[in-house]
Design a protein around this motif. Sequence first.
Motif, PDB file in Angstrom:
ATOM      1  N   TYR A   1       0.820  -1.217   0.000  1.00  0.00           N
ATOM      2  CA  TYR A   1       0.000   0.000   0.000  1.00  0.00           C
ATOM      3  C   TYR A   1       0.851   1.263   0.000  1.00  0.00           C
ATOM      4  O   TYR A   1       0.392   2.324  -0.439  1.00  0.00           O
ATOM      5  N   PHE A   2       2.100   1.194   0.468  1.00  0.00           N
ATOM      6  CA  PHE A   2       2.984   2.351   0.317  1.00  0.00           C
ATOM      7  C   PHE A   2       3.294   2.599  -1.156  1.00  0.00           C
ATOM      8  O   PHE A   2       3.380   3.759  -1.591  1.00  0.00           O
ATOM      9  N   GLY A   3       3.469   1.527  -1.920  1.00  0.00           N
ATOM     10  CA  GLY A   3       3.686   1.699  -3.348  1.00  0.00           C
ATOM     11  C   GLY A   3       2.470   2.273  -4.047  1.00  0.00           C
ATOM     12  O   GLY A   3       2.582   3.173  -4.892  1.00  0.00           O
ATOM     13  N   LEU A   4       1.292   1.773  -3.705  1.00  0.00           N
ATOM     14  CA  LEU A   4       0.069   2.277  -4.327  1.00  0.00           C
ATOM     15  C   LEU A   4      -0.189   3.731  -3.945  1.00  0.00           C
ATOM     16  O   LEU A   4      -0.848   4.463  -4.692  1.00  0.00           O
ATOM     17  N   LEU A   5       0.303   4.153  -2.796  1.00  0.00           N
ATOM     18  CA  LEU A   5       0.132   5.539  -2.379  1.00  0.00           C
ATOM     19  C   LEU A   5       0.775   6.498  -3.374  1.00  0.00           C
ATOM     20  O   LEU A   5       0.319   7.636  -3.541  1.00  0.00           O
TER      21      LEU A   5
END
Length: 471
Positions: free
Chosen positions: A380-384
């Motif tokens: 989810y850090f990447g998708l952020l």
Amino acid sequence: MEEQRTKQKQGRFWTWVTASVLFRLILIYFPQNLNLSSRPEVSTPLTSLRRLAEGYWLKQSSMSPYAGSMYHGSPLLLSLLGPLTVKRIDGQPSHLLCSLVFVAADILNSLLIRATGQTLQIAYRQSLRSLDLDMISETMEILPSGDIAALIYLWNPFTIAACVGLSTSPIENLAIMLALYGACKRLVPLAAFGWVMATHLSLYPIILIIPIILLLGNGPDTPRKLFLLRRHGKVEENSSSDSCQQEKVIDQSKLINVFSWRPVMLFLLWTVMWSVYVLLLCGVSVKRYGGLWEMFTSMYGFILTVQDLSPNIGVLWYFFAEVFDFFRNFFLIVFHTNILFMIFPLAIRLHHRPCFLAFVYITISSMLKSYPSVGDSALYFGLLGWFVYELSEMKFSFFLFCVYIGVSLLSPVMHNLWIWRGTGNANFYFATAMAYACLQIVLVVESVSAMLNHDRKLRKLSSAKLQDGKS
């Protein structure tokens, strides 16, 4: 000039990708992988390669891989990675082949994140131009969200730790990204395959069916209501212009049939087909060891009943270690239904941004799942990074960044004081887990608030454009 700039940007991107691969390979050759595979923040009972190797040994010994309490993963994953755990290359680190598989999974994840981010950026830029908001569209040219998201994923310490620590989280993340990429590109078979595999591997991605359906029906993220308002040009002024409320549409008949049901129905059909195929393969794999029922009990029953109370970065292990057995089933229902209670209100409010909705769902499931790890947070850090422009005005971003670093450093220290030195207790480690959960709550709340504020800003600018056009 523009072509040269584009080539330079692509060259820089691939340079950073190559550097991330080399950095992972260097860490893999460190003695015992820096002992990351034994860290509870990295490996869980569901993602530990050590447990998978134990299950494969049991299977090779003509015993059920689910005998005892070691392995609780998929039999397909056991067949894929199991043979690699016993192969050794002279002079090379143990489990080198498995490490290379995880590195390849990380690279594929980054490429899928990049491709999906580019698709989202193109769709969003087109919708802004349709609203005559060219200034914002030009700003987005400077911020390639796809490249930023991919590099955030590759260089995130959580991603690197999960890869080097021999966790199967990169493969689970790959299944999720296949589903989101296929839905964003409207590749229905790929989206259905990714969703089925992600659900099969870790169960919690089952909630992603809502954003996937919205992506297939509506297309990539666009402020669709604003697009339709601008396209038809039939609006009615609100009684209060300061409230920034959306104008009412007079001709509602033109807004009907926006949602496309054909790809959704194809997705459901492919989902059934892939599910039957996966269950057939699993049935063949575990036919000699109790059949599918033992697989369901050992995998999904293990997840839903929280049988393993070994410490991790979640909060459920401590709670169920303290709660009375008489109330255990009640609180199991409460914790698991808590996720379900949040998905529908969020889907109603963020239905026009399905990819951002998927990011919120992944963050919530990473916070409330039975056996979380840093590999879940890495995704989810990447998708952020997809929403680097929309969330640029998010509050407490620097605070979140600093506290994430602090918790990441304190967690192994508290675990060492408790387990190895004996100068602390479980409350020391649980305090960092609570802080980590609170950080994820703040991240969800602030990101959703920033996205809604961004939508209000677009509505205000669109209203001003329409009023200028009338005058």
